[in-house]
Write a protein that holds these residues in place. Structure first.
Motif, PDB file in Angstrom:
ATOM      1  N   GLY A  52      16.851  56.068 130.146  1.00  0.00           N
ATOM      2  CA  GLY A  52      17.396  57.097 129.254  1.00  0.00           C
ATOM      3  C   GLY A  52      18.344  58.025 129.997  1.00  0.00           C
ATOM      4  N   PHE A  53      19.207  58.705 129.250  1.00  0.00           N
ATOM      5  CA  PHE A  53      20.034  59.759 129.869  1.00  0.00           C
ATOM      6  C   PHE A  53      19.221  61.049 129.885  1.00  0.00           C
ATOM      7  CE2 PHE A  53      22.960  63.389 129.279  1.00  0.00           C
ATOM      8  CZ  PHE A  53      23.679  63.298 130.466  1.00  0.00           C
ATOM      9  N   CYS A  54      18.823  61.517 128.699  1.00  0.00           N
ATOM     10  CA  CYS A  54      18.022  62.742 128.623  1.00  0.00           C
ATOM     11  C   CYS A  54      17.469  62.877 127.202  1.00  0.00           C
ATOM     12  CB  CYS A  54      18.881  63.954 128.974  1.00  0.00           C
ATOM     13  SG  CYS A  54      17.996  65.522 128.807  1.00  0.00           S
ATOM     14  N   ALA A  55      16.153  63.088 127.094  1.00  0.00           N
ATOM     15  CA  ALA A  55      15.497  63.184 125.783  1.00  0.00           C
ATOM     16  C   ALA A  55      15.409  64.620 125.280  1.00  0.00           C
ATOM     17  CB  ALA A  55      14.106  62.570 125.860  1.00  0.00           C
ATOM     18  N   GLY A  56      16.220  65.527 125.864  1.00  0.00           N
ATOM     19  CA  GLY A  56      16.221  66.913 125.381  1.00  0.00           C
ATOM     20  C   GLY A  56      15.041  67.692 125.917  1.00  0.00           C
ATOM     21  N   GLY A 103      19.547  66.976 125.088  1.00  0.00           N
ATOM     22  CA  GLY A 103      20.094  65.974 126.020  1.00  0.00           C
ATOM     23  C   GLY A 103      21.405  65.406 125.497  1.00  0.00           C
ATOM     24  N   ALA A 104      21.511  65.221 124.169  1.00  0.00           N
ATOM     25  CA  ALA A 104      22.769  64.770 123.577  1.00  0.00           C
ATOM     26  C   ALA A 104      23.832  65.844 123.773  1.00  0.00           C
ATOM     27  CB  ALA A 104      22.582  64.466 122.100  1.00  0.00           C
ATOM     28  N   PHE A 121      23.214  58.396 120.715  1.00  0.00           N
ATOM     29  CA  PHE A 121      23.185  59.857 120.671  1.00  0.00           C
ATOM     30  C   PHE A 121      22.398  60.272 119.421  1.00  0.00           C
ATOM     31  CE2 PHE A 121      26.691  58.455 123.147  1.00  0.00           C
ATOM     32  CZ  PHE A 121      26.813  59.375 124.173  1.00  0.00           C
ATOM     33  N   VAL A 122      21.364  61.076 119.622  1.00  0.00           N
ATOM     34  CA  VAL A 122      20.508  61.460 118.494  1.00  0.00           C
ATOM     35  C   VAL A 122      20.424  62.982 118.420  1.00  0.00           C
ATOM     36  CG1 VAL A 122      18.343  60.987 117.301  1.00  0.00           C
ATOM     37  CG2 VAL A 122      19.020  59.541 119.242  1.00  0.00           C
ATOM     38  N   GLN A 123      20.939  63.538 117.349  1.00  0.00           N
ATOM     39  CA  GLN A 123      20.762  64.975 117.101  1.00  0.00           C
ATOM     40  C   GLN A 123      19.365  65.122 116.494  1.00  0.00           C
ATOM     41  OE1 GLN A 123      22.811  67.500 117.940  1.00  0.00           O
ATOM     42  NE2 GLN A 123      24.321  66.141 118.865  1.00  0.00           N
ATOM     43  N   ALA A 124      18.355  65.064 117.369  1.00  0.00           N
ATOM     44  CA  ALA A 124      16.959  64.878 116.937  1.00  0.00           C
ATOM     45  C   ALA A 124      16.309  66.140 116.362  1.00  0.00           C
ATOM     46  CB  ALA A 124      16.137  64.392 118.133  1.00  0.00           C
ATOM     47  N   PHE A 125      17.024  67.240 116.383  1.00  0.00           N
ATOM     48  CA  PHE A 125      16.400  68.547 116.103  1.00  0.00           C
ATOM     49  C   PHE A 125      15.694  68.602 114.744  1.00  0.00           C
ATOM     50  CE2 PHE A 125      20.076  68.944 118.848  1.00  0.00           C
ATOM     51  CZ  PHE A 125      19.588  69.676 119.908  1.00  0.00           C
ATOM     52  N   PRO A 132      20.170  72.368 115.487  1.00  0.00           N
ATOM     53  CA  PRO A 132      20.864  71.905 116.691  1.00  0.00           C
ATOM     54  C   PRO A 132      21.151  73.089 117.608  1.00  0.00           C
ATOM     55  CG  PRO A 132      21.967  71.135 114.700  1.00  0.00           C
ATOM     56  CD  PRO A 132      20.939  72.109 114.262  1.00  0.00           C
ATOM     57  N   ASP A 133      20.938  72.877 118.925  1.00  0.00           N
ATOM     58  CA  ASP A 133      21.196  73.969 119.870  1.00  0.00           C
ATOM     59  C   ASP A 133      21.921  73.422 121.088  1.00  0.00           C
ATOM     60  OD1 ASP A 133      19.216  72.811 121.475  1.00  0.00           O
ATOM     61  OD2 ASP A 133      17.646  74.166 120.788  1.00  0.00           O
ATOM     62  N   ALA A 134      21.898  74.178 122.168  1.00  0.00           N
ATOM     63  CA  ALA A 134      22.632  73.816 123.390  1.00  0.00           C
ATOM     64  C   ALA A 134      24.114  73.585 123.089  1.00  0.00           C
ATOM     65  CB  ALA A 134      21.988  72.595 124.059  1.00  0.00           C
ATOM     66  N   GLY A 135      24.640  74.362 122.152  1.00  0.00           N
ATOM     67  CA  GLY A 135      26.072  74.304 121.848  1.00  0.00           C
ATOM     68  C   GLY A 135      26.467  73.220 120.864  1.00  0.00           C
ATOM     69  N   GLY A 136      25.506  72.385 120.443  1.00  0.00           N
ATOM     70  CA  GLY A 136      25.852  71.234 119.604  1.00  0.00           C
ATOM     71  C   GLY A 136      26.471  71.588 118.267  1.00  0.00           C
ATOM     72  N   SER A 137      26.014  72.677 117.653  1.00  0.00           N
ATOM     73  CA  SER A 137      26.549  73.006 116.323  1.00  0.00           C
ATOM     74  C   SER A 137      27.982  73.519 116.415  1.00  0.00           C
ATOM     75  CB  SER A 137      25.650  74.038 115.623  1.00  0.00           C
ATOM     76  OG  SER A 137      25.678  75.263 116.342  1.00  0.00           O
ATOM     77  N   TRP A 138      28.417  73.887 117.606  1.00  0.00           N
ATOM     78  CA  TRP A 138      29.820  74.291 117.835  1.00  0.00           C
ATOM     79  C   TRP A 138      30.650  73.083 118.249  1.00  0.00           C
ATOM     80  CZ3 TRP A 138      33.537  74.543 121.677  1.00  0.00           C
ATOM     81  CH2 TRP A 138      34.560  75.478 121.516  1.00  0.00           C
TER      82      TRP A 138
END
Ligand code: T3D
Length: 249
Positions: A52-56, A103-104, A121-125, A132-138
């Protein structure tokens, strides 16, 4: 928490908790932030150990009854995402496998995203009742448009790497067999490039969303004045006229 290797101007940071798909716990977030803010390399690469890359967010670290999500985001995730965006050198995400939740968005915050074809890529939130966080919604609506970003985030479905590339979410999806050699080649090519101009290009593009066309052209002119006075420009023009490959500082 992370493996750190540096050679030829390329700093490779490998998230190293493969038993949990490199889920982000506090020590991993801290180690990553320190490595990025302290970097002096010409290029940074983020990748993941294992499949995996990162599971958040590490969900085993969080007690929903007591966790202060706002504080974790403001104090730990936000500095990490900003460190990537504000790093003076290009940051490549080499996405070797699934990238989920934060992670995404950690991957999508990087300047160039190269994924193995089997990655997704999974926006799993929404699956766990979060936004969505970590800047994803922007980031995501700017990268792929509102319709696709809204669908990806509301349905929380996995977007395969090839589709992510077709949508413009990432730069490229590469056959798994070629992936490791390919991202390394990309990183080395940037490391051989004109560091001042590449850093200024990153800043110009990232700053462009908050500026008008006129303001952006003024920013381009100011950056070009600096690059034009630099030895790399003189070397590249001389190399072109001499029909040879330029050697940048
Ligand atoms: O909390 C805050 O501070 C707010 C911030 C929130 C940001 C977020 O990131 S919220 C989103 C959190 N992430 C997720 O919801 C993703 C959860 N994981 C998954 O959906 C799946 O594991 C994957 C799609 C990533 C991969 O699926 P698969 O089938 O390839 O692997 P797996 O079997 O599910 O996972 C392998 C192992 O990793 C497994 O452990 P085990 O059973 O072998 O001992 C699994 O529990 C562990 N793992 C995967 N993701 C996480 C995790 N452990 C802790 N946290 C995880 N996020």
């Amino acid at each position: 928490m992370i493996r750190i290797e540096e050679a030829g101007g390329v700093l490779v940071l490998t998230l190293n908790r493969p038993q949990v798909m490199n889920a982000l716990n506090a020590p991993l977030r801290r180690a990553l932030l320190e490595a990025i803010t302290g970097a002096t390399a010409r290029v940074i690469v983020l990748t993941g150990a294992g499949r995996g890359f990162c599971a958040g967010q590490d969900l085993a670290e969080v007690d929903p009854a007591t966790v202060d999500l706002e504080a974790v985001l403001r104090e730990e995730y936000e500095p990490l995402i900003r460190a990537i965006a504000e790093a003076p050198m290009p940051v490549i995400a080499a996405v070797n496998g699934v990238a989920a939740g934060a992670g995404a968005n950690l991957a999508l915050a990087c300047d160039v995203v190269i994924a193995a074809e089997s990655a997704k890529f999974v926006q799993a939130f929404a699956r766990i009742g979060l936004v969505p966080d970590a800047g994803g919604s922007w980031l995501l609506p700017r990268q792929i448009g509102m319709a696709r970003a809204m669908g990806a985030m509301l349905f929380a479905e996995a977007v395969p790497a090839r589709q992510a590339a077709d949508w413009g979410m990432i730069y490229e999806a590469v056959p798994d067999a070629d992936f490791a050699g390919h991202w390394r080649g990309r990183a080395e090519s940037l490391a051989r490039g004109p560091a001042l101009a590449l850093g200024a290009t990153k800043r110009l593009l990232r700053g462009s969303f908050g500026r008008s066309l006129a303001e952006q052209m003024a920013a381009e002119a100011a950056a070009q004045a600096i690059c034009g006075a630099d030895g790399d420009f003189r070397e590249a023009v001389a190399a072109f006229l001499d029909k040879r490959v330029p050697v940048f500082r």
